[in-house]
Structures are given as C-alpha cells and as structure tokens.
Design a protein around this motif. Structure first.
Motif, PDB file in Angstrom:
ATOM      1  N   HIS A  87      23.762 -20.633 -19.364  1.00  0.00           N
ATOM      2  CA  HIS A  87      23.882 -22.065 -19.104  1.00  0.00           C
ATOM      3  C   HIS A  87      23.941 -22.845 -20.418  1.00  0.00           C
ATOM      4  O   HIS A  87      23.411 -23.955 -20.530  1.00  0.00           O
ATOM      5  CB  HIS A  87      22.745 -22.577 -18.210  1.00  0.00           C
ATOM      6  CG  HIS A  87      21.367 -22.184 -18.690  1.00  0.00           C
ATOM      7  ND1 HIS A  87      20.611 -21.254 -18.030  1.00  0.00           N
ATOM      8  CD2 HIS A  87      20.641 -22.579 -19.747  1.00  0.00           C
ATOM      9  CE1 HIS A  87      19.458 -21.106 -18.658  1.00  0.00           C
ATOM     10  NE2 HIS A  87      19.454 -21.913 -19.711  1.00  0.00           N
ATOM     11  N   ALA A  88      24.591 -22.265 -21.427  1.00  0.00           N
ATOM     12  CA  ALA A  88      24.770 -22.955 -22.708  1.00  0.00           C
ATOM     13  C   ALA A  88      25.403 -24.326 -22.468  1.00  0.00           C
ATOM     14  O   ALA A  88      26.279 -24.490 -21.614  1.00  0.00           O
ATOM     15  CB  ALA A  88      25.636 -22.111 -23.636  1.00  0.00           C
ATOM     16  N   ARG A 146      10.767 -19.682 -31.234  1.00  0.00           N
ATOM     17  CA  ARG A 146      10.816 -18.624 -30.214  1.00  0.00           C
ATOM     18  C   ARG A 146      10.712 -19.173 -28.798  1.00  0.00           C
ATOM     19  O   ARG A 146      10.628 -18.401 -27.841  1.00  0.00           O
ATOM     20  CB  ARG A 146       9.656 -17.632 -30.445  1.00  0.00           C
ATOM     21  CG  ARG A 146       9.724 -16.830 -31.718  1.00  0.00           C
ATOM     22  CD  ARG A 146      10.928 -15.890 -31.749  1.00  0.00           C
ATOM     23  NE  ARG A 146      12.075 -16.444 -32.443  1.00  0.00           N
ATOM     24  CZ  ARG A 146      13.327 -16.321 -32.032  1.00  0.00           C
ATOM     25  NH1 ARG A 146      13.628 -15.707 -30.924  1.00  0.00           N
ATOM     26  NH2 ARG A 146      14.300 -16.855 -32.723  1.00  0.00           N
ATOM     27  N   VAL A 147      10.708 -20.514 -28.639  1.00  0.00           N
ATOM     28  CA  VAL A 147      10.484 -21.144 -27.339  1.00  0.00           C
ATOM     29  C   VAL A 147      11.732 -21.890 -26.890  1.00  0.00           C
ATOM     30  O   VAL A 147      12.299 -22.686 -27.649  1.00  0.00           O
ATOM     31  CB  VAL A 147       9.297 -22.133 -27.394  1.00  0.00           C
ATOM     32  CG1 VAL A 147       9.087 -22.810 -26.038  1.00  0.00           C
ATOM     33  CG2 VAL A 147       8.020 -21.411 -27.832  1.00  0.00           C
ATOM     34  N   ALA A 148      12.145 -21.647 -25.646  1.00  0.00           N
ATOM     35  CA  ALA A 148      13.201 -22.424 -24.994  1.00  0.00           C
ATOM     36  C   ALA A 148      12.575 -23.236 -23.870  1.00  0.00           C
ATOM     37  O   ALA A 148      11.615 -22.794 -23.231  1.00  0.00           O
ATOM     38  CB  ALA A 148      14.286 -21.508 -24.435  1.00  0.00           C
ATOM     39  N   VAL A 149      13.129 -24.429 -23.640  1.00  0.00           N
ATOM     40  CA  VAL A 149      12.627 -25.280 -22.570  1.00  0.00           C
ATOM     41  C   VAL A 149      13.603 -25.256 -21.404  1.00  0.00           C
ATOM     42  O   VAL A 149      14.806 -25.063 -21.586  1.00  0.00           O
ATOM     43  CB  VAL A 149      12.408 -26.732 -23.051  1.00  0.00           C
ATOM     44  CG1 VAL A 149      11.382 -26.769 -24.167  1.00  0.00           C
ATOM     45  CG2 VAL A 149      13.724 -27.374 -23.502  1.00  0.00           C
ATOM     46  N   GLY A 150      13.047 -25.428 -20.209  1.00  0.00           N
ATOM     47  CA  GLY A 150      13.890 -25.405 -19.021  1.00  0.00           C
ATOM     48  C   GLY A 150      13.206 -26.065 -17.856  1.00  0.00           C
ATOM     49  O   GLY A 150      12.264 -26.852 -18.034  1.00  0.00           O
ATOM     50  N   ALA A 183      22.527 -22.489 -31.269  1.00  0.00           N
ATOM     51  CA  ALA A 183      21.307 -22.476 -32.087  1.00  0.00           C
ATOM     52  C   ALA A 183      20.932 -21.049 -32.451  1.00  0.00           C
ATOM     53  O   ALA A 183      21.072 -20.129 -31.630  1.00  0.00           O
ATOM     54  CB  ALA A 183      20.168 -23.153 -31.335  1.00  0.00           C
ATOM     55  N   ARG A 184      20.469 -20.864 -33.659  1.00  0.00           N
ATOM     56  CA  ARG A 184      20.080 -19.519 -34.100  1.00  0.00           C
ATOM     57  C   ARG A 184      18.719 -19.124 -33.557  1.00  0.00           C
ATOM     58  O   ARG A 184      18.341 -17.954 -33.589  1.00  0.00           O
ATOM     59  CB  ARG A 184      20.072 -19.471 -35.630  1.00  0.00           C
ATOM     60  CG  ARG A 184      21.434 -19.818 -36.228  1.00  0.00           C
ATOM     61  CD  ARG A 184      21.430 -19.783 -37.767  1.00  0.00           C
ATOM     62  NE  ARG A 184      22.641 -20.438 -38.267  1.00  0.00           N
ATOM     63  CZ  ARG A 184      22.654 -21.591 -38.908  1.00  0.00           C
ATOM     64  NH1 ARG A 184      21.519 -22.233 -39.153  1.00  0.00           N
ATOM     65  NH2 ARG A 184      23.791 -22.128 -39.319  1.00  0.00           N
ATOM     66  N   SER A 185      17.983 -20.076 -33.049  1.00  0.00           N
ATOM     67  CA  SER A 185      16.654 -19.842 -32.484  1.00  0.00           C
ATOM     68  C   SER A 185      16.756 -19.707 -30.970  1.00  0.00           C
ATOM     69  O   SER A 185      17.847 -19.758 -30.388  1.00  0.00           O
ATOM     70  CB  SER A 185      15.739 -21.016 -32.830  1.00  0.00           C
ATOM     71  OG  SER A 185      16.185 -22.180 -32.153  1.00  0.00           O
ATOM     72  N   ALA A 186      15.601 -19.579 -30.313  1.00  0.00           N
ATOM     73  CA  ALA A 186      15.580 -19.513 -28.849  1.00  0.00           C
ATOM     74  C   ALA A 186      16.035 -20.814 -28.211  1.00  0.00           C
ATOM     75  O   ALA A 186      16.287 -20.841 -26.998  1.00  0.00           O
ATOM     76  CB  ALA A 186      14.173 -19.152 -28.366  1.00  0.00           C
ATOM     77  N   ARG A 187      16.212 -21.862 -28.984  1.00  0.00           N
ATOM     78  CA  ARG A 187      16.721 -23.111 -28.431  1.00  0.00           C
ATOM     79  C   ARG A 187      18.125 -22.949 -27.852  1.00  0.00           C
ATOM     80  O   ARG A 187      18.570 -23.773 -27.052  1.00  0.00           O
ATOM     81  CB  ARG A 187      16.700 -24.207 -29.501  1.00  0.00           C
ATOM     82  CG  ARG A 187      16.938 -25.604 -28.954  1.00  0.00           C
ATOM     83  CD  ARG A 187      16.625 -26.682 -29.980  1.00  0.00           C
ATOM     84  NE  ARG A 187      17.400 -26.550 -31.191  1.00  0.00           N
ATOM     85  CZ  ARG A 187      18.698 -26.903 -31.311  1.00  0.00           C
ATOM     86  NH1 ARG A 187      19.354 -27.395 -30.275  1.00  0.00           N
ATOM     87  NH2 ARG A 187      19.320 -26.763 -32.473  1.00  0.00           N
ATOM     88  N   PHE A 203      18.824 -21.152 -25.601  1.00  0.00           N
ATOM     89  CA  PHE A 203      18.629 -20.923 -24.167  1.00  0.00           C
ATOM     90  C   PHE A 203      18.076 -22.150 -23.449  1.00  0.00           C
ATOM     91  O   PHE A 203      17.719 -22.066 -22.273  1.00  0.00           O
ATOM     92  CB  PHE A 203      17.703 -19.730 -23.953  1.00  0.00           C
ATOM     93  CG  PHE A 203      18.137 -18.495 -24.704  1.00  0.00           C
ATOM     94  CD1 PHE A 203      19.350 -17.891 -24.427  1.00  0.00           C
ATOM     95  CD2 PHE A 203      17.338 -17.946 -25.703  1.00  0.00           C
ATOM     96  CE1 PHE A 203      19.761 -16.764 -25.123  1.00  0.00           C
ATOM     97  CE2 PHE A 203      17.726 -16.817 -26.398  1.00  0.00           C
ATOM     98  CZ  PHE A 203      18.953 -16.221 -26.116  1.00  0.00           C
ATOM     99  N   ASP A 204      18.000 -23.298 -24.132  1.00  0.00           N
ATOM    100  CA  ASP A 204      17.498 -24.521 -23.507  1.00  0.00           C
ATOM    101  C   ASP A 204      18.385 -24.970 -22.354  1.00  0.00           C
ATOM    102  O   ASP A 204      19.616 -24.867 -22.423  1.00  0.00           O
ATOM    103  CB  ASP A 204      17.468 -25.672 -24.516  1.00  0.00           C
ATOM    104  CG  ASP A 204      16.225 -25.699 -25.378  1.00  0.00           C
ATOM    105  OD1 ASP A 204      15.455 -24.722 -25.362  1.00  0.00           O
ATOM    106  OD2 ASP A 204      16.038 -26.708 -26.094  1.00  0.00           O
TER     107      ASP A 204
END
Length: 352
Positions: A220-221, A74-78, A241-245, A247-248
C-alpha cells in the motif's frame, strides 16, 4: 510496588462504571480526549495545513519506539493489525508454511488463510515452539491470547524459529502497554493501539527489523512513504523511505494526535510500574475466584478468563461492571486505571 488501592495516571481517568474490559477497548486518558477534540475543532474552524500534523504522527512513532525498545526508523504507522498482517501475508512466497497457535485472533490469521496458496498449520499454544520445523517459513502468534489471557513462552518460540531459519511475527495488541517488549527480538511485531496503549481506534504500529525489511512488499505504498515526504504527490513515488516508514499507511490524524498524548502518558508512568499494578490486580482476582469455587485460567497475565462463566457478563453489566464473554469465558482485563476496589466489587457480585 504502588498500592493497588490507587490507580496509576491520577486525574487522567474518571470512569463512571467498573471497567474491566481493556482487552476489548481501553478508556481514553483526559489528555487524549482533549487532543482529539482540539484537532477536530481546529479542522472545523479551517485549520491551516489541513486536518493534522505529520510531526505529531512522528511523535507518536518515536514514543512507541521507546516503549518497545527499538529505533523510530524501525516503526511503521497504520490503522489496524489486519492491514499490517495482510502486508506480511502478501509478501510470503507461494507454498510457504505459516505456523499459528490454535484459536489465535482472526486479524492475525485470516490475511494468511485467504491467500489460498500458503500452508497454514495450527498447533496448541503450549506446543508451538516444539512444532517449528525446517519447512516453517513464519511463526506467528499473539503474546497474550485474546480469548483466555494465556501467555506464550516467547523465548522458546524465538529460539525454535532461529534454529530452523523461520521468521517471526508477534501480535502485541493484548500486551503492549503493560508487558515489557523488546520488539527488535522479532522480525515483525504488530500492535493495535486501542487497547493497553490507550489510543483512539485507528492507530496501529508495525515494527520491522532491518534484516526482514527487504522481504516485505510495501503493497500500500503511497505519497507519505517516500524518502522525501513532500515531493511525491503526483506520479510514482521517486524513492521509498529507507526506513520502516516505507510501510506507513496515510495517517488518521485524529487517532494519531490522540495516540501521541496517550503514549506520552505511558512513558511518564513506565511500563514496569504498569505491569506490576496490572498483574497484582489480576492475581487478587484469581485468588478471589478460587475462594468462590471458580477455576480461572492460571497464568501470570493481566487478562483473567473463567471458562464456562461467560454467561455472567450480562448480569455484571447490569451491576455497572463491564467485562467480556469470549468463547464462553468470562474475561476480565485489568489496567492502570483499575484498583483493588474494582476487583472486590466484581467478586462480591459474582458471589451473589
């Protein structure tokens, strides 16, 4: 409760000044400085594999997830709150109403106002929950206000949003790292990690619930957002990615190698211990201010603001005490490396 006479984190910190300014930028732990320095030197020497490790980035992602009680998926990094907020803002339909507290931080608000086709509404923080209405599409707020440290009634805001079918966005930049957070209670949370999370600037985290994920455009994929990371270097990403990744942002490795070290330290100490320590120092400071005839904002927050006293920040800095002047407020912000001696020294200087 730990003694306020001793910092948490031990030898990880050795400030050369009385530093009460975490709401602007945290002190970096020793282990974090070592991790960043090691990667920089390895990169200068010709590091195999390039300038950093995705495995370390994922360590930071997982550590943050544990700190805010969600799954790593559930976590994306940025890189910043503004980028995370911008993605959410660009995902809103034209004409949607976005509700904010008055005077919240610009990086949360401005990505929505520059759209030009959203209905942006501002109300006093204490009236935020009662101001949610059926046409409100998103309620966005900081858990702790940057200018004066006030905390929102988070449960009331969530309940009001749920009653009217509105999404929620919580900016935890001034709270994650000292205030326990269950990020899954919010559709989106954002957290710039260079304050109470003790990370180098350039690390920031976004959480997205499964229910909210489909409504968020990955504007910003890039090659790291594919379900299979290493097969998307050329041409369109085959599958996000099927997860929040999904949105990384591409990771700033120096920041994230440091972030992994900092977040591990917070896990070792525990957010509940840090909360008790920080709030204890803030309460001591408020009591001392009142005894000097000053009237600080009264809130159960680690951030203490004194309206009209911001002009004293320069004199305090001359005495090697670092605080902030925010909108005319003298703002002190306490964290795990501070002690009662820091509080008392600041009060002595203010007393003249």
């Amino acid at each position: 409760m730990d003694s306020l006479d001793q910092p948490l984190g031990g030898a990880e910190f050795a400030p050369k000044r009385t530093y009460l300014n975490t709401s602007a930028c945290a002190l970096l732990p020793r282990r974090t400085v070592e991790a960043v320095t090691a990667l920089a030197q390895e990169t200068a020497d010709g590091r195999a594999g390039g300038a950093g490790s995705f495995d370390v980035v994922d360590e930071a992602r997982a550590s943050f997830a544990r700190l805010v009680s969600v799954a790593p998926e559930r976590v994306a990094v940025g890189s910043s709150v503004a980028v995370h907020s911008g993605m959410i803002a660009q995902s809103m339909p034209a004409g949607a109403e976005i509700l904010f507290p008055e005077g919240d931080f610009s990086s949360l608000i401005t990505p929505f106002t520059v759209r030009g086709d959203l209905k942006v509404r501002f109300v006093p923080l204490e009236r935020l929950a009662e101001s949610v209405r059926p046409e409100t599409a998103l309620v966005a707020l900081s858990a702790v206000q940057s200018a004066d440290g006030r905390t929102a009634d988070l449960a009331a805001v969530r309940a009001a949003a749920a009653a009217h079918g509105a999404r929620t966005l919580l900016d935890a930049t001034q709270s994650a790292g000292w205030l326990p957070l269950r990020a899954g209670e919010w559709d989106y949370t954002v957290a710039g990690a260079y304050k109470y999370l003790l990370c180098p600037r350039g690390a920031s985290f976004l959480t997205v619930t499964e229910e909210a994920q489909d409504g968020l455009l990955p504007i910003h994929a890039n090659w790291v957002t594919g379900e299979e990371r290493w097969v998307n270097s050329y041409g369109p990403v085959r599958e996000l990615a099927r997860s929040a990744r999904r949105f990384d942002e591409p990771s700033a490795f120096l920041s994230y190698h440091g972030a992994a070290a900092s977040l591990a330290l917070l896990e070792e100490i525990g957010i509940e211990r840090i909360e008790a320590h920080d709030k204890g120092l803030a309460a001591r400071f408020r009591a001392g201010l009142l005894s000097l005839g000053h009237r600080p904002v009264m809130d159960d927050s680690t951030v203490v603001a004194v309206p009209g006293l911001g002009h004293r920040a320069d004199a305090l800095e001359a005495a090697d005490i670092v605080l902030s002047d925010r909108s005319g407020n003298l703002r002190a912000s306490f964290h795990l490396y501070n002690t009662a001696a820091d509080v008392d020294r600041t009060l002595d200087v203010l007393a003249g």
